[in-house]
Enzyme design. Structure first.
Site, PDB file in Angstrom:
ATOM      1  N   LYS A  80       0.877  -1.166  -0.180  1.00  0.00           N
ATOM      2  CA  LYS A  80      -0.034   0.102  -0.015  1.00  0.00           C
ATOM      3  C   LYS A  80       0.871   1.281  -0.078  1.00  0.00           C
ATOM      4  O   LYS A  80       1.847   1.549   0.745  1.00  0.00           O
ATOM      5  CB  LYS A  80      -0.870  -0.032   1.124  1.00  0.00           C
ATOM      6  N   SER A 155      -9.624   1.379   2.801  1.00  0.00           N
ATOM      7  CA  SER A 155      -8.847   2.206   1.983  1.00  0.00           C
ATOM      8  C   SER A 155      -7.770   1.457   1.131  1.00  0.00           C
ATOM      9  O   SER A 155      -7.435   1.903   0.134  1.00  0.00           O
ATOM     10  CB  SER A 155      -8.179   3.411   2.739  1.00  0.00           C
ATOM     11  N   SER A 179      -9.732  -0.903   6.978  1.00  0.00           N
ATOM     12  CA  SER A 179      -9.323  -0.750   5.551  1.00  0.00           C
ATOM     13  C   SER A 179      -8.312  -1.991   5.039  1.00  0.00           C
ATOM     14  O   SER A 179      -7.876  -1.945   3.755  1.00  0.00           O
ATOM     15  CB  SER A 179      -8.486   0.276   5.466  1.00  0.00           C
TER      16      SER A 179
HETATM   17  N1  GLN Z   1     -13.269   3.454   6.017  1.00  0.00           N
HETATM   18  C1  GLN Z   1     -12.603   4.058   7.279  1.00  0.00           C
HETATM   19  C2  GLN Z   1     -12.416   5.375   7.479  1.00  0.00           C
HETATM   20  O1  GLN Z   1     -12.602   5.968   6.425  1.00  0.00           O
HETATM   21  C3  GLN Z   1     -11.314   3.026   7.780  1.00  0.00           C
HETATM   22  C4  GLN Z   1     -10.189   3.748   7.152  1.00  0.00           C
HETATM   23  C5  GLN Z   1      -9.139   2.947   7.447  1.00  0.00           C
HETATM   24  O2  GLN Z   1      -9.088   1.657   8.066  1.00  0.00           O
HETATM   25  N2  GLN Z   1      -7.837   3.329   7.068  1.00  0.00           N
HETATM   26  O3  GLN Z   1     -11.981   5.926   8.179  1.00  0.00           O
END
Ligand code: GLN
Length: 484
Positions: A80, A155, A179
């Protein structure tokens, strides 16, 4: 010819040692496949071809010389793009870091390199890991490999899509509220968020420091265990690392008979409500059924504070994010050259670099976070949220007195359409309703594909006691063996 889609970390090594192929041949095959396939998916933001081919050759040289091999020798991986890899970009999906080149390796990356991994490239993500669809990337969305009109989740959508479309054998992502697990469920791969403190966050671009963890994406729980083993362990560069992370039972070779003795909790709060789609409910029910038939004892439990978790998270996360993102002043890696010349004041520079460097979602969260931390509001929001967080954690502590593992859905629905929730942040936030409590409590959680599903992938989540990744990966392995 070995098909890239059939490769796992496990069988890749067997083929490598049996000299069915060289690490270089496989790395080259991946790059040619990526160049063919990725224009349709957009999982990668940048490729690391030159270095990767050198890493592959280095593995081949070691084999030729009969030297001892690392556990990931020659294994092609994707990372990532919010983890630093010396000499490479790390954009975090944001314009503000467009010109940034990493000055050092994140500890997790250094550990992968030490085990001989081949790093193919860096993958797409929602800007600063804020999002659940990868549509918040400043560099355009990633598509779900199972249906290009749908999101891969987020994400870490690029990492999940890379593994699901065979553009890497396995990958690393980061998980702050879901994420890793949510995109794993949407793309039909395994994804694990380890216990908070078990993988070093040094060199991970911080979103919310009390929630972030790096973890593996893979095709099987066994591969996830191998990758997690390679990156876990306390690190002098991360004060929140826990010495417990360096020990523990063998993760890669679980005793499946012992796994049959685990008591599995089913929290009622995760199986009710209009939000849970019938496909996901049916998929998760089929897993419960498979486990029960194998003699595993399940028990209904309650995690009564679940309904407060999302609101609590959306106070703590923006608070920590606004403070973490304050360091990006746009001066050293300026994307609008010349802004700081002449008579520009600091305010001018900030306004130009930050004002155009951050997209809408980071901007929203920086504003929210600054507000909840401001004097006069701190007690009412941030302090209160921390207290609620303690209650969410206490629910799990109580539940784990009676059960060893908790089984839940990962997401309320299967992968949604690109654009479907893009203008509705609240609807997007609800995608993480089953994953966020696990981050608040600092526990390990893994998303595993439900087998024999027609249509889009569905995942189920196993949540474990702190530092008991062995239980959730082991039970997952048992499930995989039952449905084979
Ligand atoms: N979708 C969640 C957010 O927008 C989790 C994001 C993540 O785990 N980095 O914060």
């Amino acid at each position: 010819m070995t098909l890239l889609r059939d490769l796992t970390i496990k069988n890749f090594r067997e083929g490598l040692l049996a000299k069915k192929y060289s690490a270089l041949e496989i790395a080259q095959a991946f790059f040619s496949y990526i160049k063919d396939t990725d224009p349709k998916i957009h999982a990668y933001l940048n490729l690391n071809e030159k270095e990767a081919l050198q890493q592959a050759e280095a593995a081949d040289v070691k084999i030729a010389k009969g030297e001892e091999l690392g556990t990931l020798a020659g294994v092609p991986l994707a990372i990532k793009d919010n983890m630093l890899m010396k000499g490479s970009p790390a954009t975090a999906g944001s314009r503000i870091l467009e010109r940034y080149i990493s000055a050092y390796d994140a500890t997790a990356i250094a550990k992968l390199k030490a085990e001989g991994a081949v790093i193919l490239g860096k993958t797409n993500l929602d800007e600063f890991a804020m999002g659940s669809s990868t549509e918040n990337s400043a560099f355009g969305p990633t598509k779900n490999p199972h249906d290009h009109s749908r999101v891969p989740g987020g994400s870490s959508g690029g990492s999940a899509a890379a593994v699901a479309s065979s553009m890497a054998i396995a990958a690393l992502g980061s998980d702050t509220g879901g994420s890793i697990r949510q995109p794993a469920a949407f793309c039909g791969v395994v994804g694990m968020k380890p216990t908070y403190g078990s993988v070093s966050r040094f060199g991970l671009i911080a979103l919310a420091s009390s929630l972030d963890q790096i973890g593996p994406f893979a095709r099987t729980t066994e591969d996830a265990a191998i990758l997690f083993n390679a990156i876990r362990g306390a690190d002098p560069m991360d004060a929140t690392g826990d010495p417990n992370a360096s020990y523990g039972p063998d993760l890669t070779n679980p005793d499946l008979t012992a796994m049959r003795g685990l008591r599995v909790g089913l929290p009622e709060e995760y199986f009710v409500g209009d939000g849970l789609s019938s496909e996901v409910a049916a998929g998760v029910d089929s897993v419960v059924d498979t486990l029960q038939r194998a003699g595993i004892k399940t028990k209904k439990i309650s995690l009564p504070h679940t309904k407060y978790a999302l609101s609590c998270y959306y106070i703590i996360l923006p608070a920590e994010a606004s403070s973490n993102l304050a360091r990006f002043d746009g001066i050293r890696f300026a994307r609008i050259p010349g802004v700081q010349d002449g008579n520009a004041t600091l305010a001018d520079i900030y306004q130009k670099q930050r004002g155009t460097g951050f997209g809408p979602e980071p901007t929203r969260r920086i504003i929210l976070g600054t507000f909840v931390l401001s004097s006069g509001h701190y007690d009412a929001y941030y302090d209160k949220a921390q207290r609620v967080r303690a209650l969410v954690k206490r629910d799990f502590d109580e539940a784990f007195k009676d059960v060893d593992v908790i089984l839940t859905p990962v997401t309320p629905t299967t992968a949604f359409k690109l654009g479907e929730k893009a203008d509705d942040p609240l609807a997007m936030y609800l995608s993480d309703i089953f994953t966020i409590p696990v981050n608040l409590a600092g526990l390990p959680g893994v998303s595993i594909p439900v087998r024999n599903i027609s249509g889009l992938p569905v995942g189920f989540q196993l949540i474990g006691k702190p530092f008991r990744e062995a239980d959730i990966l082991g039970l997952g392995r048992l499930y995989e063996s039952l449905i084979r």
